[in-house]
Design an enzyme around this catalytic site. Structure first.
Site, PDB file in Angstrom:
ATOM      1  N   TYR A 161       0.833  -1.198   0.000  1.00 34.09           N
ATOM      2  CA  TYR A 161       0.000   0.000   0.000  1.00 34.09           C
ATOM      3  C   TYR A 161       0.873   1.255   0.000  1.00 34.09           C
ATOM      4  O   TYR A 161       0.648   2.191  -0.792  1.00 34.09           O
ATOM      5  CB  TYR A 161      -0.900  -0.028   1.234  1.00 34.09           C
ATOM      6  CG  TYR A 161      -1.770   1.183   1.428  1.00 34.09           C
ATOM      7  CD1 TYR A 161      -2.974   1.318   0.729  1.00 34.09           C
ATOM      8  CD2 TYR A 161      -1.411   2.177   2.335  1.00 34.09           C
ATOM      9  CE1 TYR A 161      -3.792   2.423   0.925  1.00 34.09           C
ATOM     10  CE2 TYR A 161      -2.229   3.287   2.530  1.00 34.09           C
ATOM     11  CZ  TYR A 161      -3.410   3.406   1.830  1.00 34.09           C
ATOM     12  OH  TYR A 161      -4.216   4.501   2.026  1.00 34.09           O
ATOM     13  N   LYS A 206       1.173   4.199  -2.879  1.00 33.22           N
ATOM     14  CA  LYS A 206       0.869   5.594  -2.585  1.00 33.22           C
ATOM     15  C   LYS A 206       2.057   6.502  -2.892  1.00 33.22           C
ATOM     16  O   LYS A 206       1.891   7.629  -3.374  1.00 33.22           O
ATOM     17  CB  LYS A 206       0.441   5.748  -1.126  1.00 33.22           C
ATOM     18  CG  LYS A 206      -0.886   5.068  -0.805  1.00 33.22           C
ATOM     19  CD  LYS A 206      -2.025   5.593  -1.673  1.00 33.22           C
ATOM     20  CE  LYS A 206      -3.368   5.022  -1.264  1.00 33.22           C
ATOM     21  NZ  LYS A 206      -4.491   5.527  -2.091  1.00 33.22           N
TER      22      LYS A 206
END
Length: 265
Positions: free
Chosen positions: A169, A173
């Site tokens: 994740y 990002k």
């Protein structure tokens, strides 16, 4: 922990905006703030479950009841070609496209040792690859018209401060932040601005009960002493979409109550 909701928003009544992942908590908050600012909003949902479908159409009905213009558009962004089809559908439904909020994403929990290559690829494909495709299609649909046109990615403060079991994740990002800078460089001559909004910990129903230690730690350390709300994220997106941000591109706006200014949490 409540955010100040009585905010005077800029007038975005001429804008046509696609918000991806708008059936979820943060996405629905973003869509509400754009509608409150007068924008016409395409509410994207994945449609993988009855709950997602119901949430999207309930939101559209709510926005219309408040006097706004809203439509629901469906796409599973994991399917090949879905991004371009979604943008085409939004353009047809709204009569054009002035702005895109890339909010859709997934956040599974797994340590690096536990993560398979397939799981790694799924997170990057959904959270980063689909944004590349959506931005490409949206920029083409926006054309070279003389007006305020923009793309905003919802990144995370985890782009620079990862949490345990969030490696895939956090990497995705961080990629969004760099994609926005690269896209700002290349799309600037066409008049399209590209930025990221990086939320901190966003409140949602049940979070305090499910993760009390994390919420307590955040509140104790964040300079503003509370979690973010979906409205906070939406307000930041509206700000970047407004003419007041006409000379802002390639930037990452952290909406974290000052957490990135602290030694850690």
């Amino acid at each position: 922990m409540n955010a100040v909701r009585d905010v005077q928003l800029p007038d975005l009544s001429a804008q046509r905006v696609l918000v991806t992942g708008a059936s979820g908590g943060v996405g629905s908050g973003i869509a509400r703030r754009f509608a409150a600012a007068g924008a016409h909003v395409a509410v994207h949902y994945r449609g993988a479950s009855a709950a997602s479908i119901d949430a999207a159409f309930t939101l559209v009905e709510e926005l219309r009841e408040r006097g706004g213009v809203a439509v629901a558009v469906r796409a599973d962004l994991g399917e090949p070609g879905s991004a371009a089809r979604l943008v085409d559908e939004a353009v047809r439904a709204l009569g054009g496209l002035d702005g895109l909020v890339n909010n859709a994403g997934i956040q599974p929990l797994a340590t690096l040792a536990e993560t398979s290559r397939e799981e790694w690829d799924e997170v990057l494909a959904t959270n980063l690859g689909a944004v590349f495709e959506l931005s490409q299609a949206a920029a083409a649909a926006m054309g070279d018209a003389e007006c305020n046109r923009w793309i905003t990615h919802i990144a995370s403060i985890e782009a620079s401060r990862p949490a345990p079991a969030h490696a895939h994740y956090a990497v995705a990002k961080a990629g969004l932040v760099m994609h926005a800078r690269a896209a700002a460089l290349e799309l600037g001559p066409a008049g399209i601005r590209v930025n990221t909004v990086s939320p901190g910990l966003v409140d949602r129903p049940g979070l305090a009960e499910a993760w009390p230690e994390g919420v307590e730690s955040w509140i104790a350390r964040a300079p503003l002493g509370r979690l973010a709300t979906a409205d906070d994220i939406g307000n930041a997106c509206v700000l970047l979409a407004s003419p007041a941000a006409a000379f802002i591109t390639g930037q990452d706006l952290a909406v974290d109550g000052g957490m990135l200014a602290t030694p850690g949490w």
